[in-house]
Design an enzyme around this catalytic site. Structure first.
Site, mmCIF file in Angstrom:
data_model
loop_
_atom_site.group_PDB
_atom_site.id
_atom_site.type_symbol
_atom_site.label_atom_id
_atom_site.label_comp_id
_atom_site.label_asym_id
_atom_site.label_seq_id
_atom_site.Cartn_x
_atom_site.Cartn_y
_atom_site.Cartn_z
ATOM 1 N N LYS A 196 29.067 6.792 -29.170
ATOM 2 C CA LYS A 196 27.813 7.559 -29.268
ATOM 3 C C LYS A 196 26.875 6.928 -30.291
ATOM 4 O O LYS A 196 25.691 6.731 -30.034
ATOM 5 C CB LYS A 196 28.088 9.018 -29.701
ATOM 6 C CG LYS A 196 29.004 9.789 -28.795
ATOM 7 C CD LYS A 196 29.203 11.220 -29.279
ATOM 8 C CE LYS A 196 29.948 11.352 -30.592
ATOM 9 N NZ LYS A 196 31.356 10.922 -30.544
ATOM 10 N N ARG A 201 40.868 15.164 -34.077
ATOM 11 C CA ARG A 201 39.467 15.154 -33.607
ATOM 12 C C ARG A 201 39.438 15.161 -32.084
ATOM 13 O O ARG A 201 38.582 15.817 -31.481
ATOM 14 C CB ARG A 201 38.731 13.921 -34.166
ATOM 15 C CG ARG A 201 38.389 14.063 -35.651
ATOM 16 C CD ARG A 201 38.191 12.731 -36.347
ATOM 17 N NE ARG A 201 37.144 11.915 -35.779
ATOM 18 C CZ ARG A 201 37.041 10.591 -35.955
ATOM 19 N NH1 ARG A 201 37.947 9.950 -36.693
ATOM 20 N NH2 ARG A 201 36.063 9.936 -35.415
ATOM 21 N N ARG A 207 37.543 0.373 -36.476
ATOM 22 C CA ARG A 207 36.101 0.501 -36.744
ATOM 23 C C ARG A 207 35.791 0.202 -38.212
ATOM 24 O O ARG A 207 36.522 0.595 -39.114
ATOM 25 C CB ARG A 207 35.613 1.913 -36.435
ATOM 26 C CG ARG A 207 34.158 2.110 -36.925
ATOM 27 C CD ARG A 207 33.503 3.350 -36.401
ATOM 28 N NE ARG A 207 34.266 4.544 -36.662
ATOM 29 C CZ ARG A 207 33.961 5.724 -36.123
ATOM 30 N NH1 ARG A 207 32.928 5.845 -35.317
ATOM 31 N NH2 ARG A 207 34.700 6.771 -36.392
ATOM 32 N N ARG A 223 28.040 20.422 -30.345
ATOM 33 C CA ARG A 223 29.467 20.153 -30.187
ATOM 34 C C ARG A 223 30.245 21.399 -29.816
ATOM 35 O O ARG A 223 31.472 21.386 -29.823
ATOM 36 C CB ARG A 223 29.984 19.691 -31.543
ATOM 37 C CG ARG A 223 30.486 18.286 -31.562
ATOM 38 C CD ARG A 223 30.719 18.016 -33.031
ATOM 39 N NE ARG A 223 31.726 17.054 -33.215
ATOM 40 C CZ ARG A 223 31.452 15.779 -33.532
ATOM 41 N NH1 ARG A 223 30.228 15.353 -33.663
ATOM 42 N NH2 ARG A 223 32.430 14.968 -33.712
ATOM 43 N N ARG A 278 35.953 4.540 -42.354
ATOM 44 C CA ARG A 278 35.728 5.966 -42.543
ATOM 45 C C ARG A 278 37.019 6.682 -42.901
ATOM 46 O O ARG A 278 38.077 6.380 -42.377
ATOM 47 C CB ARG A 278 35.148 6.559 -41.261
ATOM 48 C CG ARG A 278 33.646 6.778 -41.364
ATOM 49 C CD ARG A 278 33.020 7.130 -40.071
ATOM 50 N NE ARG A 278 33.581 8.304 -39.425
ATOM 51 C CZ ARG A 278 33.098 8.810 -38.291
ATOM 52 N NH1 ARG A 278 32.048 8.250 -37.710
ATOM 53 N NH2 ARG A 278 33.640 9.870 -37.736
HETATM 54 P P1 AP5 Z 1 31.017 4.521 -32.463
HETATM 55 O O1 AP5 Z 1 29.709 4.169 -31.862
HETATM 56 O O2 AP5 Z 1 31.148 4.570 -33.939
HETATM 57 O O3 AP5 Z 1 31.586 5.877 -31.763
HETATM 58 P P2 AP5 Z 1 31.159 7.396 -31.921
HETATM 59 O O4 AP5 Z 1 31.216 8.000 -30.567
HETATM 60 O O5 AP5 Z 1 29.901 7.514 -32.698
HETATM 61 O O6 AP5 Z 1 32.429 7.905 -32.747
HETATM 62 P P3 AP5 Z 1 32.537 8.849 -34.023
HETATM 63 O O7 AP5 Z 1 33.918 8.630 -34.567
HETATM 64 O O8 AP5 Z 1 31.391 8.655 -34.934
HETATM 65 O O9 AP5 Z 1 32.472 10.242 -33.351
HETATM 66 P P4 AP5 Z 1 32.929 11.572 -33.946
HETATM 67 O O10 AP5 Z 1 32.350 12.499 -32.967
HETATM 68 O O11 AP5 Z 1 34.390 11.703 -34.145
HETATM 69 O O12 AP5 Z 1 32.356 11.552 -35.436
HETATM 70 P P5 AP5 Z 1 31.047 12.186 -36.085
HETATM 71 O O13 AP5 Z 1 30.587 11.279 -37.152
HETATM 72 O O14 AP5 Z 1 30.107 12.594 -35.038
HETATM 73 O O15 AP5 Z 1 32.097 3.498 -31.887
HETATM 74 C C1 AP5 Z 1 33.467 3.604 -32.244
HETATM 75 C C2 AP5 Z 1 34.109 2.209 -32.323
HETATM 76 O O16 AP5 Z 1 34.126 1.650 -31.001
HETATM 77 C C3 AP5 Z 1 33.306 1.213 -33.188
HETATM 78 O O17 AP5 Z 1 34.202 0.382 -33.873
HETATM 79 C C4 AP5 Z 1 32.498 0.413 -32.157
HETATM 80 O O18 AP5 Z 1 32.216 -0.903 -32.618
HETATM 81 C C5 AP5 Z 1 33.448 0.401 -30.958
HETATM 82 N N1 AP5 Z 1 32.757 0.309 -29.684
HETATM 83 C C6 AP5 Z 1 31.561 0.888 -29.330
HETATM 84 N N2 AP5 Z 1 31.260 0.596 -28.052
HETATM 85 C C7 AP5 Z 1 32.278 -0.166 -27.574
HETATM 86 C C8 AP5 Z 1 32.539 -0.763 -26.301
HETATM 87 N N3 AP5 Z 1 31.681 -0.639 -25.268
HETATM 88 N N4 AP5 Z 1 33.695 -1.454 -26.159
HETATM 89 C C9 AP5 Z 1 34.569 -1.599 -27.209
HETATM 90 N N5 AP5 Z 1 34.374 -1.052 -28.444
HETATM 91 C C10 AP5 Z 1 33.232 -0.332 -28.612
HETATM 92 O O19 AP5 Z 1 31.636 13.493 -36.765
HETATM 93 C C11 AP5 Z 1 32.532 13.402 -37.836
HETATM 94 C C12 AP5 Z 1 32.915 14.794 -38.337
HETATM 95 O O20 AP5 Z 1 31.744 15.491 -38.807
HETATM 96 C C13 AP5 Z 1 33.528 15.746 -37.298
HETATM 97 O O21 AP5 Z 1 34.908 15.532 -37.153
HETATM 98 C C14 AP5 Z 1 33.183 17.093 -37.900
HETATM 99 O O22 AP5 Z 1 34.054 17.412 -38.957
HETATM 100 C C15 AP5 Z 1 31.799 16.877 -38.460
HETATM 101 N N6 AP5 Z 1 30.719 17.156 -37.513
HETATM 102 C C16 AP5 Z 1 29.824 16.262 -37.009
HETATM 103 N N7 AP5 Z 1 28.981 16.859 -36.138
HETATM 104 C C17 AP5 Z 1 29.346 18.169 -36.090
HETATM 105 C C18 AP5 Z 1 28.869 19.289 -35.354
HETATM 106 N N8 AP5 Z 1 27.862 19.197 -34.481
HETATM 107 N N9 AP5 Z 1 29.494 20.474 -35.536
HETATM 108 C C19 AP5 Z 1 30.518 20.591 -36.417
HETATM 109 N N10 AP5 Z 1 31.026 19.571 -37.121
HETATM 110 C C20 AP5 Z 1 30.457 18.364 -36.975
HETATM 111 MG MG MG Z 2 29.434 8.263 -34.627
#
Ligand code: AP5
Ligand code: MG
Ligand code: ZN
Length: 225
Positions: free
Chosen positions: A15, A177, A129, A90, A166
């Site tokens: 994402k 997660r 990552r 979410r 991270r």
């Molecule tokens: P990346 O682009 O970083 O993936 P992502 O989908 O952004 O993954 P996240 O881990 O950031 O998602 P998340 O939802 O768990 O975390 P968030 O920060 O939102 O890519 C991942 C890896 O894959 C990278 O190494 C990249 O290089 C690689 N990659 C990308 N594309 C590729 C491809 N095509 N092929 C191969 N490799 C590839 O949330 C974190 C925490 O915050 C949550 O757990 C929660 O506690 C809180 N939080 C955030 N938002 C909310 C909400 N709305 N409500 C409540 N709590 C929330």
């Molecule tokens: Mg992310």
């Protein structure tokens, strides 16, 4: 014309990777609730203290807290011409709160893009990552390492920031997660499909650039670019 996009997908689906490309290409702000929370953790703010336990455990921050933060952010001037939301909404209550916020402003989401990746690929991906501490660029030691240097520094022109891992990218937390995603977030796919705005792209088996091409095709077919 405003462009309002929601990125959906499991943890690690890509994402953030795609949202950064959309923001750079279409000139809209990238709003990641995860990035906002992590910035507060780093700065040691009151909000940071409030949300740390949830992030560390791989649990969702309570809807009320999250929705307030997002409503404040979306009301800022740079969102007037749209935005790409990453990691929000979410849960169904978050989607409903966003719907009310938009209705009150006579606005709507143009498209919800689901980046689809099988669960079994996620753990390997997320443990590899790395993120640039300075500019936020996202790397992967296995799939998309920095093109130059020894793999520990950002290769974006003029950056050279240090790469870091991270705190929630540990196997046990990643699995939690994923559980939370399937239970609470995945039902949003049906919700937005019913609204007729859901599109899906494959998030694996293609490079990040290959995935982005699919997104550009969707936006152009919908007359949004
Ligand atoms: P990346 O682009 O970083 O993936 P992502 O989908 O952004 O993954 P996240 O881990 O950031 O998602 P998340 O939802 O768990 O975390 P968030 O920060 O939102 O890519 C991942 C890896 O894959 C990278 O190494 C990249 O290089 C690689 N990659 C990308 N594309 C590729 C491809 N095509 N092929 C191969 N490799 C590839 O949330 C974190 C925490 O915050 C949550 O757990 C929660 O506690 C809180 N939080 C955030 N938002 C909310 C909400 N709305 N409500 C409540 N709590 C929330
Ligand atoms: Mg992310
Ligand atoms: Zn950088």
């Amino acid at each position: 014309m405003a462009l309002r996009i929601i990125m959906m997908g499991a943890p690690g689906a890509g994402k953030g990777t795609q949202a950064q490309r959309i923001a750079a290409t279409y000139g809209v702000p990238h709003i990641s609730t995860g990035d906002i929370f992590r910035a507060h953790l780093k700065d040691g703010t009151e909000l940071g203290r409030k949300v740390r336990g949830y992030l560390d455990a791989g649990e969702l921050v309570p809807d009320e807290v999250t929705c307030d933060i997002v409503a404040g952010r979306l009301a800022e001037a740079d969102c007037a011409n749209g935005y790409v939301l990453d990691g929000f909404p979410r849960s169904i209550p978050q989607a409903e709160a966003l719907g009310r916020f938009l209705d009150a402003r006579n606005e709507q989401i143009d498209v919800v893009i689901d980046v689809a990746v099988p669960d079994e690929e996620i753990v390997g991906r997320l443990t590899a990552r790395r993120t640039c501490k300075k500019c936020g660029a996202i790397y992967n030691l296995k799939f998309s390492p920095p093109a130059s240097g020894d793999g520990t520094r950002c290769d974006r022109p003029g950056c050279d920031g240090e790469l870091s891992q991270r705190g929630d990218d540990q196997e046990e937390t990643i699995r939690q997660r994923l559980r939370v995603y399937h239970e609470t977030t995945e039902p949003l796919l049906a919700y937005y499909d019913e609204h007729g705005i859901l599109k899906s792209v494959p998030g694996s088996g293609l490079s990040p650039d290959g995935v982005f091409e699919k997104i550009e095709e969707i936006l152009s077919a919908a007359g949004l670019s």
